[in-house]
Write a protein that holds these residues in place. Structure first.
Motif, PDB file in Angstrom:
ATOM      1  N   GLY A 205      -8.574  -0.087  -1.704  1.00 23.51           N
ATOM      2  CA  GLY A 205      -7.853   0.031  -0.431  1.00 23.51           C
ATOM      3  C   GLY A 205      -7.235  -1.310  -0.089  1.00 23.51           C
ATOM      4  O   GLY A 205      -7.473  -2.307  -0.785  1.00 23.51           O
ATOM      5  N   SER A 206      -6.447  -1.347   0.992  1.00 16.85           N
ATOM      6  CA  SER A 206      -5.753  -2.580   1.357  1.00 16.85           C
ATOM      7  C   SER A 206      -6.713  -3.733   1.637  1.00 16.85           C
ATOM      8  O   SER A 206      -6.520  -4.855   1.182  1.00 16.85           O
ATOM      9  CB  SER A 206      -4.905  -2.364   2.603  1.00 16.85           C
ATOM     10  OG  SER A 206      -4.052  -1.289   2.409  1.00 16.85           O
TER      11      SER A 206
ATOM     12  N   PRO B  17      -3.307  -0.365  -4.331  1.00 15.04           N
ATOM     13  CA  PRO B  17      -3.087  -1.420  -3.332  1.00 15.04           C
ATOM     14  C   PRO B  17      -3.172  -2.810  -3.967  1.00 15.04           C
ATOM     15  O   PRO B  17      -4.058  -3.077  -4.774  1.00 15.04           O
ATOM     16  CB  PRO B  17      -4.226  -1.209  -2.341  1.00 15.04           C
ATOM     17  CG  PRO B  17      -4.643   0.210  -2.523  1.00 15.04           C
ATOM     18  CD  PRO B  17      -4.436   0.502  -3.975  1.00 15.04           C
TER      19      PRO B  17
ATOM     20  N   TYR C  23       0.834  -1.191   0.000  1.00 16.79           N
ATOM     21  CA  TYR C  23       0.000   0.000   0.000  1.00 16.79           C
ATOM     22  C   TYR C  23       0.873   1.246   0.000  1.00 16.79           C
ATOM     23  O   TYR C  23       1.875   1.328   0.707  1.00 16.79           O
ATOM     24  CB  TYR C  23      -0.906   0.035   1.236  1.00 16.79           C
ATOM     25  CG  TYR C  23      -1.724   1.301   1.291  1.00 16.79           C
ATOM     26  CD1 TYR C  23      -2.897   1.405   0.550  1.00 16.79           C
ATOM     27  CD2 TYR C  23      -1.299   2.397   2.028  1.00 16.79           C
ATOM     28  CE1 TYR C  23      -3.626   2.578   0.554  1.00 16.79           C
ATOM     29  CE2 TYR C  23      -2.021   3.571   2.030  1.00 16.79           C
ATOM     30  CZ  TYR C  23      -3.183   3.672   1.293  1.00 16.79           C
ATOM     31  OH  TYR C  23      -3.904   4.825   1.278  1.00 16.79           O
ATOM     32  N   GLY C  24       0.521   2.214  -0.795  1.00 12.34           N
ATOM     33  CA  GLY C  24       1.181   3.512  -0.779  1.00 12.34           C
ATOM     34  C   GLY C  24       0.155   4.529  -1.208  1.00 12.34           C
ATOM     35  O   GLY C  24      -0.762   4.183  -1.971  1.00 12.34           O
ATOM     36  N   THR C  25       0.269   5.766  -0.739  1.00 12.34           N
ATOM     37  CA  THR C  25      -0.779   6.741  -1.065  1.00 12.34           C
ATOM     38  C   THR C  25      -0.906   6.980  -2.568  1.00 12.34           C
ATOM     39  O   THR C  25      -1.971   7.295  -3.058  1.00 12.34           O
ATOM     40  CB  THR C  25      -0.529   8.089  -0.353  1.00 12.34           C
ATOM     41  OG1 THR C  25       0.867   8.348  -0.386  1.00 12.34           O
ATOM     42  CG2 THR C  25      -1.009   8.068   1.074  1.00 12.34           C
ATOM     43  N   ASN C  26       0.195   6.798  -3.311  1.00 13.95           N
ATOM     44  CA  ASN C  26       0.113   7.069  -4.749  1.00 13.95           C
ATOM     45  C   ASN C  26       0.193   5.813  -5.603  1.00 13.95           C
ATOM     46  O   ASN C  26       0.583   5.865  -6.757  1.00 13.95           O
ATOM     47  CB  ASN C  26       1.222   8.039  -5.158  1.00 13.95           C
ATOM     48  CG  ASN C  26       1.006   9.393  -4.519  1.00 13.95           C
ATOM     49  OD1 ASN C  26      -0.139   9.848  -4.429  1.00 13.95           O
ATOM     50  ND2 ASN C  26       2.066  10.000  -4.033  1.00 13.95           N
ATOM     51  N   GLN C  27      -0.113   4.668  -5.027  1.00 13.97           N
ATOM     52  CA  GLN C  27      -0.089   3.463  -5.861  1.00 13.97           C
ATOM     53  C   GLN C  27      -1.345   2.632  -5.633  1.00 13.97           C
ATOM     54  O   GLN C  27      -2.077   2.863  -4.670  1.00 13.97           O
ATOM     55  CB  GLN C  27       1.171   2.646  -5.593  1.00 13.97           C
ATOM     56  CG  GLN C  27       1.154   1.901  -4.274  1.00 13.97           C
ATOM     57  CD  GLN C  27       2.465   1.215  -3.993  1.00 13.97           C
ATOM     58  OE1 GLN C  27       3.476   1.857  -3.736  1.00 13.97           O
ATOM     59  NE2 GLN C  27       2.452  -0.104  -4.050  1.00 13.97           N
TER      60      GLN C  27
END
Ligand SMILES: [Zn+2]
Length: 514
Positions: free
Chosen positions: A427-428, A405, A399-403
């Motif tokens: 989301g995750s 999930p 998870y990353g804010t710009n990728q």
């Protein structure tokens, strides 16, 4: 002091709460805890309703020794026969047989005349008395019944041998004064009323279940029916812990007492909440997280000077522990086993070993292992009867804010084959559940997802509850882990496995019926 019997129906009326379905092991665990709490009667289920219900009632009747175990039955011989088969090994077999007495129910549901209803009720009580030493008879929807008719039918079923008469407010409609008046009316107008004990059964649709139960006690009821945490159909039943503590704290007024061991209340409440997935609201009386928290400055100051300024119930009275830090990294197997026994759980050697390994694992990451943590681990380990179905081997989530999930899951199916799948999501948790759904190859709908921490602190365990559906069949599941995603995956697998078990039981039942 008058003695009030507590009739617990957590496993029958409580289990009818929307979305709650307990398995045999979970029901047994709750029954054992109710025995420790000291309820007088456990209503364990409705034996004729299903094979699963029958087995659970039978297992509970055979296990519990210090309370009477009962089961619900309609006024038909086959129901009473099934109930006897399930209950006969109990310490004090008791039947709970009912029929509706309100005009609405008699006309539209039963399609019977009042005379037919009286006849059926009398016949069923007579028939039940051939087997059961104690028969409780209930007038379903009693509070919307015609009072003279209610008095007539009550008198007739007492003549037929009923020992307890229950006056349920099935739809949660009555008010305290009116409810008390029904009991007074019956006491005045039923000739043989002194032979039996009167019971109250209230629902909380108007928020008056506990108040109504207490009004019934004032008017002469000697048995109160209810559930732990007040769970049950619709808005739920009267909360037993509230009735019991009200009688204790206000014994000056009610002059009545129960046999309950009040210090077991908190533990019973958490167990029922964990196993049913029905989370207790923080402001719930007696057992809510905030029930003993003093927030305003004036209150805090008062309590520091003298507790009783603002505290009418001490947390210790109901078993709320202020100091529950117990074990840590250096605790040995002996201390571990002793604590489990003190908490009231009996585990096999193999279960202790498996649990101890998980405990050590957790103690590496979490400094203090509290009683709540231990109970969460025990319930996870002990009540998992689905070892023959899907097992979670591993998960990996990115998870990353710009990728986007992404999740990869590895499962083992019933035959021991590994299944690996990957998926993405918004989301995750969605990515994780998409991957699990792909691995299981079944379209599962997620109906509810809730997360709670076990105790406090940054390193607290996460407990996730989910409700899923498949072809309009619902099942709930829970999972505990230190990581929220792992707990989420476990809860999902738990729910799916439960669904398979329920299906398998239904298939077996269908086969047996052929
Ligand atoms: Zn009910």
């Amino acid at each position: 002091m008058r003695k009030i019997n507590i009739f617990d129906t957590t496993l029958r009326d409580g289990e009818q709460s929307a979305g709650v379905n307990l398995n045999l092991h979970e029901k047994l665990e709750i029954a054992r805890q109710l025995e420790r709490l000291g309820v007088d009667i456990i209503e364990a289920g409705f034996p004729a309703a299903s094979k699963g219900d029958f087995q659970a009632v039978q297992a509970i009747a055979q296990t519990v020794r210090n309370c009477s175990v009962t089961g619900l039955s309609r006024s038909v011989q086959s129901d009473i026969d099934a109930a006897w088969e399930a209950l006969k090994d109990g310490a004090e077999p008791r039947l709970h047989v009912f029929i509706a007495t309100s005009p609405i129910h008699m006309q539209y549901k039963l399609r019977m005349t009042p005379e037919q209803v009286v006849e059926t009720a009398v016949e069923s009580v007579r028939y039940a008395k051939k087997y059961f030493p104690i028969v409780q008879w209930s007038a379903e929807d009693a509070c919307r019944s015609d009072l003279p008719f209610l008095a007539t039918i009550v008198e007739k079923v007492i003549e037929a041998g009923a020992n307890v008469i229950n006056i349920p407010d099935t739809v949660g409609y009555i008010t305290p004064k009116q409810y008390g008046d029904i009991f007074s009316f019956l006491k005045k107008n039923v000739r043989n009323i002194e032979k039996i004990s009167l019971s109250a059964h209230c629902h909380d649709d108007l928020g008056m279940a506990v108040a109504n139960s207490l009004a019934a006690i004032e008017a002469g009821a000697t048995q109160i029916e209810g559930t732990i945490n007040g769970i049950g159909e619709r808005a739920g039943n009267a909360a037993i812990e509230e009735v019991a503590v009200a009688l204790y704290i206000r014994k000056d007024y009610y002059q009545a007492e129960t046999r309950l061991n009040l210090q077991e209340i908190k533990r019973t409440s958490s167990l029922v909440s964990k196993l049913t997935g029905m989370i207790v609201p923080p402001n719930k009386a007696i057992v809510g997280k905030n029930a003993f928290a003093h927030e305003s400055g004036i209150h805090q100051d008062g309590v520091l000077k003298e507790k009783t300024t603002y505290e009418i119930i001490s947390p210790q009275l109901v078993g709320v522990q202020s100091n529950s830090m117990v074990l840590g990294k250096h605790s040995g197997r002996h201390a571990f086993r002793t604590r489990i026994q003190e908490l009231g759980y009996s585990l096999t050697e193999e279960e202790v070993n498996r649990l101890f390994a998980r405990f050590k694992d957790l103690a590496d990451k979490k400094k203090d292992i509290t009683d709540d943590d231990l109970i969460a681990l025990i319930l996870d380990e002990k009540l998992d009867m689905y070892k023959n179905f899907y097992q979670l081997c591993s998960i990996q989530v990115q998870y990353g804010t710009n990728q986007i999930p992404t999740a990869v899951v590895v499962l083992k199916d019933g035959e021991g084959n590994d299944i690996q799948e990957a998926a993405t999501g918004a989301g995750s948790v969605e990515a994780l559940y998409n991957a699990l759904e792909k691995a299981l190859q079944i379209p599962v709908t997620l109906l509810d997802y809730r997360i709670e921490s076990v105790g406090s602190g940054r390193d607290a365990l996460a407990q996730v509850y989910v409700k899923v559906s498949l072809d309009r069949k619902e099942a709930s599941g829970r999972g505990t882990a230190q990581d929220v995603l792992e707990a989420s995956a476990k809860a999902y697998i738990h729910a799916v496995n439960r669904m398979f078990v329920i299906e398998k039981m239904k298939e077996e039942q269908a086969l047996a019926a052929q």
